[in-house]
Design a protein around this motif. Structure first.
Motif, PDB file in Angstrom:
ATOM      1  N   LYS A   1       0.834  -1.213   0.000  1.00  0.00           N
ATOM      2  CA  LYS A   1       0.000   0.000   0.000  1.00  0.00           C
ATOM      3  C   LYS A   1       0.863   1.256   0.000  1.00  0.00           C
ATOM      4  O   LYS A   1       0.537   2.245  -0.654  1.00  0.00           O
ATOM      5  N   LYS A   2       1.964   1.205   0.736  1.00  0.00           N
ATOM      6  CA  LYS A   2       2.852   2.361   0.810  1.00  0.00           C
ATOM      7  C   LYS A   2       3.424   2.708  -0.563  1.00  0.00           C
ATOM      8  O   LYS A   2       3.508   3.883  -0.934  1.00  0.00           O
ATOM      9  N   TYR A   3       3.805   1.695  -1.333  1.00  0.00           N
ATOM     10  CA  TYR A   3       4.460   1.958  -2.613  1.00  0.00           C
ATOM     11  C   TYR A   3       3.511   1.976  -3.806  1.00  0.00           C
ATOM     12  O   TYR A   3       3.902   2.405  -4.885  1.00  0.00           O
ATOM     13  N   ASP A   4       2.287   1.539  -3.632  1.00  0.00           N
ATOM     14  CA  ASP A   4       1.288   1.661  -4.706  1.00  0.00           C
ATOM     15  C   ASP A   4       0.718   3.074  -4.640  1.00  0.00           C
ATOM     16  O   ASP A   4      -0.411   3.303  -4.223  1.00  0.00           O
ATOM     17  N   GLU A   5       1.539   4.022  -5.044  1.00  0.00           N
ATOM     18  CA  GLU A   5       1.227   5.438  -4.876  1.00  0.00           C
ATOM     19  C   GLU A   5      -0.058   5.869  -5.582  1.00  0.00           C
ATOM     20  O   GLU A   5      -0.795   6.714  -5.087  1.00  0.00           O
ATOM     21  N   ASP A   6      -0.332   5.296  -6.745  1.00  0.00           N
ATOM     22  CA  ASP A   6      -1.524   5.711  -7.487  1.00  0.00           C
ATOM     23  C   ASP A   6      -2.763   4.892  -7.126  1.00  0.00           C
ATOM     24  O   ASP A   6      -3.845   5.113  -7.662  1.00  0.00           O
ATOM     25  N   GLY A   7      -2.603   3.915  -6.197  1.00  0.00           N
ATOM     26  CA  GLY A   7      -3.739   3.113  -5.743  1.00  0.00           C
ATOM     27  C   GLY A   7      -4.310   2.199  -6.798  1.00  0.00           C
ATOM     28  O   GLY A   7      -5.462   1.786  -6.710  1.00  0.00           O
ATOM     29  N   SER A   8      -3.508   1.845  -7.790  1.00  0.00           N
ATOM     30  CA  SER A   8      -3.995   1.026  -8.897  1.00  0.00           C
ATOM     31  C   SER A   8      -4.121  -0.454  -8.554  1.00  0.00           C
ATOM     32  O   SER A   8      -4.667  -1.223  -9.337  1.00  0.00           O
ATOM     33  N   GLY A   9      -3.593  -0.866  -7.412  1.00  0.00           N
ATOM     34  CA  GLY A   9      -3.630  -2.284  -7.058  1.00  0.00           C
ATOM     35  C   GLY A   9      -2.435  -3.044  -7.583  1.00  0.00           C
ATOM     36  O   GLY A   9      -2.363  -4.257  -7.465  1.00  0.00           O
ATOM     37  N   SER A  10      -1.504  -2.316  -8.202  1.00  0.00           N
ATOM     38  CA  SER A  10      -0.270  -2.947  -8.674  1.00  0.00           C
ATOM     39  C   SER A  10       0.870  -1.929  -8.554  1.00  0.00           C
ATOM     40  O   SER A  10       0.640  -0.721  -8.495  1.00  0.00           O
ATOM     41  N   ILE A  11       2.069  -2.447  -8.497  1.00  0.00           N
ATOM     42  CA  ILE A  11       3.250  -1.580  -8.405  1.00  0.00           C
ATOM     43  C   ILE A  11       3.926  -1.592  -9.759  1.00  0.00           C
ATOM     44  O   ILE A  11       4.415  -2.630 -10.223  1.00  0.00           O
TER      45      ILE A  11
ATOM     46  N   VAL B   1      10.876   1.497  -4.133  1.00  0.00           N
ATOM     47  CA  VAL B   1      11.154   0.404  -3.198  1.00  0.00           C
ATOM     48  C   VAL B   1      12.650   0.072  -3.243  1.00  0.00           C
ATOM     49  O   VAL B   1      13.310  -0.016  -2.204  1.00  0.00           O
ATOM     50  N   ALA B   2      13.177  -0.101  -4.440  1.00  0.00           N
ATOM     51  CA  ALA B   2      14.594  -0.459  -4.599  1.00  0.00           C
ATOM     52  C   ALA B   2      15.497   0.632  -4.036  1.00  0.00           C
ATOM     53  O   ALA B   2      16.495   0.335  -3.370  1.00  0.00           O
ATOM     54  N   ASN B   3      15.160   1.897  -4.276  1.00  0.00           N
ATOM     55  CA  ASN B   3      15.972   3.002  -3.752  1.00  0.00           C
ATOM     56  C   ASN B   3      15.975   3.017  -2.226  1.00  0.00           C
ATOM     57  O   ASN B   3      17.000   3.287  -1.600  1.00  0.00           O
ATOM     58  N   GLU B   4      14.833   2.735  -1.624  1.00  0.00           N
ATOM     59  CA  GLU B   4      14.761   2.721  -0.162  1.00  0.00           C
ATOM     60  C   GLU B   4      15.583   1.573   0.415  1.00  0.00           C
ATOM     61  O   GLU B   4      16.290   1.733   1.421  1.00  0.00           O
ATOM     62  N   ILE B   5      15.529   0.417  -0.213  1.00  0.00           N
ATOM     63  CA  ILE B   5      16.322  -0.726   0.237  1.00  0.00           C
ATOM     64  C   ILE B   5      17.811  -0.399   0.132  1.00  0.00           C
ATOM     65  O   ILE B   5      18.592  -0.674   1.044  1.00  0.00           O
ATOM     66  N   GLN B   6      18.192   0.213  -0.980  1.00  0.00           N
ATOM     67  CA  GLN B   6      19.595   0.568  -1.192  1.00  0.00           C
ATOM     68  C   GLN B   6      20.057   1.614  -0.173  1.00  0.00           C
ATOM     69  O   GLN B   6      21.150   1.506   0.388  1.00  0.00           O
ATOM     70  N   ALA B   7      19.229   2.611   0.099  1.00  0.00           N
ATOM     71  CA  ALA B   7      19.579   3.638   1.083  1.00  0.00           C
ATOM     72  C   ALA B   7      19.709   3.027   2.473  1.00  0.00           C
ATOM     73  O   ALA B   7      20.614   3.387   3.233  1.00  0.00           O
ATOM     74  N   ASP B   8      18.827   2.088   2.800  1.00  0.00           N
ATOM     75  CA  ASP B   8      18.899   1.422   4.096  1.00  0.00           C
ATOM     76  C   ASP B   8      20.186   0.619   4.221  1.00  0.00           C
ATOM     77  O   ASP B   8      20.838   0.640   5.268  1.00  0.00           O
TER      78      ASP B   8
END
Length: 133
Positions: free
Chosen positions: A41-51, A59-66
């Motif tokens: 839900k956090k990353y489905d920014e447009d609420g389309s039900g898919s990423i 998502v990948a950028n956040e994982i890399q930054a972490d």
């Protein structure tokens, strides 16, 4: 790999599969279904039900930054630890000599001395090197 229908986006079921991959273990503390749904839900920014690809990039950028943040923290902790050890080296050597009998089993000490008769404590080694020089 996770876009099973090759539609160019990942739906919730595909995302759950992604989250169960051991390669994603850096996303702890939990990888259960609720965690996956909240993250979806956090990353489905447009609420389309898919990423889509753009949302997945976030998502990948956040994982890399972490991962970078964790590496930096590890290096800083190691540097601080090394500094503390260097600052308290004399005290450590004194404590090692004077309190060794409290934390080393006498039988183990005797066995070590038999097996390695020339072994020295680090403080004894420093003293031996200083005498030699």
């Amino acid at each position: 790999k996770y876009d099973a229908d090759s539609g160019g986006s990942i739906d919730l079921d595909e995302f759950k599969l992604l989250m169960s991959d051991p390669a994603m273990s850096g996303l702890k503390p939990k990888r259960d279904v609720k965690f996956a749904m909240d993250l979806f839900k956090k990353y489905d920014e447009d609420g389309s039900g898919s990423i889509d690809r753009g949302e997945f990039r976030a998502v990948a950028n956040e994982i890399q930054a972490d991962a970078r943040r964790r590496s930096l923290i590890s290096v800083a902790a190691a540097a601080i630890g090394a500094t503390i050890v260097a600052d308290y080296s004399q005290e450590y050597q004194w404590a090692q000599k004077n309190f060794r009998s409290l934390y080393i089993d006498p039988l183990a000490e005797e066995t070590q001395n038999k097996a390695f008769p020339t072994a020295l404590l680090s403080s004894d080694l420093d003293e031996a090197v200083a005498k030699t020089l």
